[in-house]
Design an enzyme around this catalytic site. Structure first.
Site, PDB file in Angstrom:
ATOM      1  N   ASP A 489     -20.981 -27.969 -34.539  1.00  0.00           N
ATOM      2  CA  ASP A 489     -21.776 -26.822 -34.094  1.00  0.00           C
ATOM      3  C   ASP A 489     -23.239 -27.228 -33.988  1.00  0.00           C
ATOM      4  O   ASP A 489     -23.901 -27.474 -34.998  1.00  0.00           O
ATOM      5  CB  ASP A 489     -21.627 -25.652 -35.068  1.00  0.00           C
ATOM      6  CG  ASP A 489     -22.332 -24.414 -34.560  1.00  0.00           C
ATOM      7  OD1 ASP A 489     -21.767 -23.726 -33.685  1.00  0.00           O
ATOM      8  OD2 ASP A 489     -23.462 -24.136 -35.019  1.00  0.00           O
ATOM      9  N   HIS A 556     -28.131 -17.996 -27.862  1.00  0.00           N
ATOM     10  CA  HIS A 556     -28.463 -18.055 -29.283  1.00  0.00           C
ATOM     11  C   HIS A 556     -28.930 -16.697 -29.822  1.00  0.00           C
ATOM     12  O   HIS A 556     -28.534 -16.282 -30.912  1.00  0.00           O
ATOM     13  CB  HIS A 556     -29.545 -19.122 -29.514  1.00  0.00           C
ATOM     14  CG  HIS A 556     -29.497 -19.737 -30.869  1.00  0.00           C
ATOM     15  ND1 HIS A 556     -29.830 -21.046 -31.107  1.00  0.00           N
ATOM     16  CD2 HIS A 556     -29.136 -19.239 -32.083  1.00  0.00           C
ATOM     17  CE1 HIS A 556     -29.699 -21.323 -32.390  1.00  0.00           C
ATOM     18  NE2 HIS A 556     -29.275 -20.230 -33.005  1.00  0.00           N
TER      19      HIS A 556
END
Length: 773
Positions: A489, A556
């Site tokens: 990630d 994000h």
């Protein structure tokens, strides 16, 4: 009978409006009763009038009596879906095609069903095979999100050979016709006749090969020649059928869900082309003699009896009838029960005896009547459009049932069956986990694989790289891959993607892993939300990671900040200009739908296999699904025992969105940032420590196992090799119901990573930036 239907409709709508106006003046406990009565009135009115166009009438029939609903006028039902189609039309992902309204279509979950695409002027004259190969990932995503996609108007290359080339260019796993009940003829590579049953035979609704152990993920039809009359291939969403069965016949639904069904069929020794189920046992079991057929049946768990004349009577092992489709989180009527009860008839077979329950008991008269009612509902609610030469219909076989109407020749519709996208990571998972593809052996432990709508599989335990120092990052990545991690990630904002890329390259060069075995996630930072910056930002991450594509690209945060060029500063972080007299975070007005359309284009260009969101709630996701051509596949949010968000998880599960939880250990990542205190550490919580002692595990392993058992992915991080391995080994034990209840009681709704708090400390003036309220 004497009241004009329009008057009844207006009366139902007026009743609903009156209930809304009096909401504050009535006992709130009475509202569900009022709503149910209004819904029932509207349901009866719409279902028994012919005022509405077919798509609107079918939408109206989905109103469930006893549930609150908005009583919309007839035209409003049709208008809702067209708004969504118009919003989708602007997607950058739909390059070269336009959405064409189909008269027979309706809207399922606000999305066109089927989604009909035709070439626009920019690709006029281009063969479908060329366009399809260039947009294969997009087509797969659209199939998975809409359930059905109709390609119409591609005049160039409308032949069986071109259809074969088109389907073989979509990047899907090959799938054979072996278990199909119908005799078929191979006419081109991976292309067969759809069904050679006589034109007078109706083929009832079914999921392709639902009676088999292995079923195709997709079924695709090609119209080489339309019928003189009839011959449609009707379709219906399977979850609607399951919902109807549960609502109208709950006892039958419960019995089917508990026991499943067995299929009973008599097969000839040679193909019988006069029968819709005339495939011979020699072809079905790929056997040249009885001994080979018996060996195949024994492997499949099928019982058998040899009959006179070389016929074979088979009884399948118990097969599911109602299942929750894992990629969507919805229950579906996944079986061939109706097809068997109504269509398995010939000189050898009696359709009334084609189905028994999984426990071996026959269906009762009431159960047969209930299933016949379901068949009638399917007929009423079907989408049946007239084939046009050159049409291609793409179906997600797990979500959509199909049938075939009788017809007047000539008619030639061909079929092609396919497995999920050609994902070598997924194939190795199936091979190593006994065939189901739901776990992956990492570091000696089987890690669950979470299925996305696209059929891609996300390892449930990943390696988080937030705050990993650059000087040790590459080594940490190599250590994680060596330990067995296959999920990394990353993010632009973490400032270490170049080092992550170095670690990936080293691991590949050392033979520890292949690229296709890795799942790599990256994230679009706030400064790059404008449409012209999204692809540029993605390509920058790909360059740093030394990759051609990412498996998942996430937005994000759900807000945009002022653009900072790469050459000025990268990563750009939060403050626009740290050297300004008054440095501050500067928001800019870029709507999320603009960003999302550019994200969708990344899928079409092969830069991202899947796309998703971070740090948003149910309403933002719900709004996105009104305009997204490709809905979010994954949501990444802060999840730990002090911030459990059960409603958000349920919403995502019911809408086919996989959830990844960051900060799964809670507070420790935030100590040095001053955003949490030692007293808030779940690792020190007495309940967690007691459960850890009970299972002989560490508190960290309990916290991670809890996240995985909730059906989420977790992304712990560490640079200490012993902890890297420890964090991966969290699926070797199971928390029991008592453990889960005790952990549920720890929820405080405590967020450590909240822009409403930390952004106020950015710059001398700070910025109040709430996103969760």
């Amino acid at each position: 009978r004497r009241t004009p239907p329009r008057t009844l409709v207006h009366a139902a709508v007026a009743a609903s409006e009156a209930a809304s106006r009096t909401r504050r003046r009535v006992n709130m406990r009475a509202l569900p009763v009022m709503r149910a009565a209004t819904s029932a009135m509207l349901f009866r009115t719409l279902a028994h009038t012919r005022l509405l166009e077919p798509s609107s009438r079918l939408l109206a029939s989905n109103i469930r009596v006893g549930h609150a609903t908005s009583a919309l006028p007839a035209k409003a039902f049709a208008r809702v879906g067209h708004i969504h189609a118009n919003a989708m039309q602007g997607s950058d992902a739909l390059h070269g095609v336009k959405i064409v309204p189909l008269p027979e279509e309706r809207y399922v979950g606000g999305r066109p069903f089927p989604l009909t695409l035709s070439p626009d002027s920019s690709v006029e004259g281009m063969e479908l095979t060329s366009w399809g190969k260039a947009n294969s990932r997009l087509l797969v995503q659209l199939m998975c999100s809409h359930g059905a996609v109709l390609l119409r108007g591609w005049k160039a290359g409308a032949t069986a050979e071109n259809f074969s080339e088109f389907v073989r260019g979509l990047g899907l796993e090959t799938f054979g016709m072996g278990c199909s009940a119908a005799p078929r003829t191979n006419v081109a590579p991976a292309v067969f006749t759809a069904n050679e049953a006589p034109p007078s035979e109706l083929i009832p609704f079914h999921h392709e090969m639902a009676q088999c152990d292995e079923r195709p993920a997709f079924i695709m039809f090609f119209c080489e020649k339309e019928a003189a009359a009839g011959g449609a291939t009707p379709i219906i969403p399977s979850d609607e059928v399951a919902m109807y069965l549960r609502a109208r016949h709950p006892a039958v639904a419960a019995k089917l869900a508990e026991h499943g069904v067995r299929y009973v069929r008599v097969m000839p020794s040679e193909n019988d082309l006069s029968s819709p189920i005339g495939k011979s046992w020699r072809v079905a079991f790929e056997a040249s003699n009885e001994a080979e057929a018996e060996a195949a049946m024994k492997r499949d768990g099928t019982s058998w009896e040899w009959l006179a004349g070389g016929d074979l009577r088979t009884v399948s092992k118990p097969m599911p009838a109602l299942v929750t489709e894992p990629r969507r989180g919805k229950e579906v009527f996944f079986n061939s029960v109706i097809a068997a009860m109504q269509g398995w008839k010939d000189s050898r077979n009696d359709p009334k005896k084609a189905i028994i329950l999984g426990d071996g008991s026959p269906l009762t008269a009431d159960e047969i009547a209930a299933l016949e009612d379901v068949a009638e509902m399917m007929h009423r609610s079907r989408i049946a459009f007239k084939w046009q030469q050159g049409d291609i219909l793409l179906l997600d076989n797990a979500a959509v049932m199909h049938s075939r109407e009788t017809f007047t020749p000539p008619r030639r519709v061909l079929a092609s069956l396919w497995g999920p996208p050609d994902d070598r990571r997924g194939r190795s998972a199936r091979a190593s986990s006994g065939g189901n593809g739901n776990t992956h052996p990492n570091g000696g432990a089987s890690v669950p694989m979470l299925r996305l709508k696209s059929h891609d599989r996300l390892p449930a335990v990943g390696f988080g790289l937030w705050k990993t120092p650059r000087d040790v990052c590459a080594d940490a990545v190599v250590a994680a891959i060596s330990a067995g991690y296959r999920h990394l990630d990353c993010a632009c904002d973490y400032g270490n993607e170049a080092q992550v890329g170095e670690g990936i390259r080293r691991a590949i060069d050392e033979g520890l892993v292949r690229r296709e075995e890795l799942w790599v996630t990256s994230k679009l930072w706030n400064t790059y939300h404008s449409a012209e910056h999204v692809e540029m930002a993605c390509r920058k991450s790909l360059s740093d990671l030394q990759l051609d594509y990412v498996d998942l690209y996430l937005v994000h945060f759900p807000f945009a900040t002022r653009y900072v060029p790469f050459e000025a500063r990268y990563p750009p972080e939060w403050i626009y200009d740290p050297d300004a007299p008054v440095p501050q975070l500067e928001l800019v007005p870029v709507p999320l739908h603009e960003t999302w359309r550019a994200m969708e284009a990344l899928v079409g260009k092969g830069l991202a296999r899947n796309i998703g969101m971070c740090n948003v709630g149910c309403q933002t996701l719900r709004d996105m699904m009104t305009y997204a051509a490709i809905p979010p596949a994954v949501l990444q949010v802060e999840l730990h025992v002090y911030n459990q968000q059960p409603n958000l998880l349920r919403f995502c599960r019911e809408n086919g969105i996989v959830v990844t939880g960051f900060s799964p250990l809670g507070a420790p990542s935030y100590f040095e940032l001053g955003m949490a205190t030692q007293s808030e550490s779940a690792l020190d919580n007495a309940v967690i420590q007691r459960i850890a002692d009970k299972h002989g595990k560490t508190p960290a392993q309990v916290l991670l196992a809890w996240g995985v058992q909730r059906g989420c992915a977790v992304i712990p991080k560490s640079t200490v090799e012993a902890r890297i391995r420890e964090n991966l080994n969290v699926c070797s034990f199971t928390l029991d119901e008592a453990d889960l209840k005790d952990i549920a009681d720890l929820d405080q709704g405590r967020r450590f990573n909240d822009p409403a708090e930390f952004a106020q400390g950015m710059g001398p003036l700070g910025t109040f930036l709430p996103i969760y309220d």
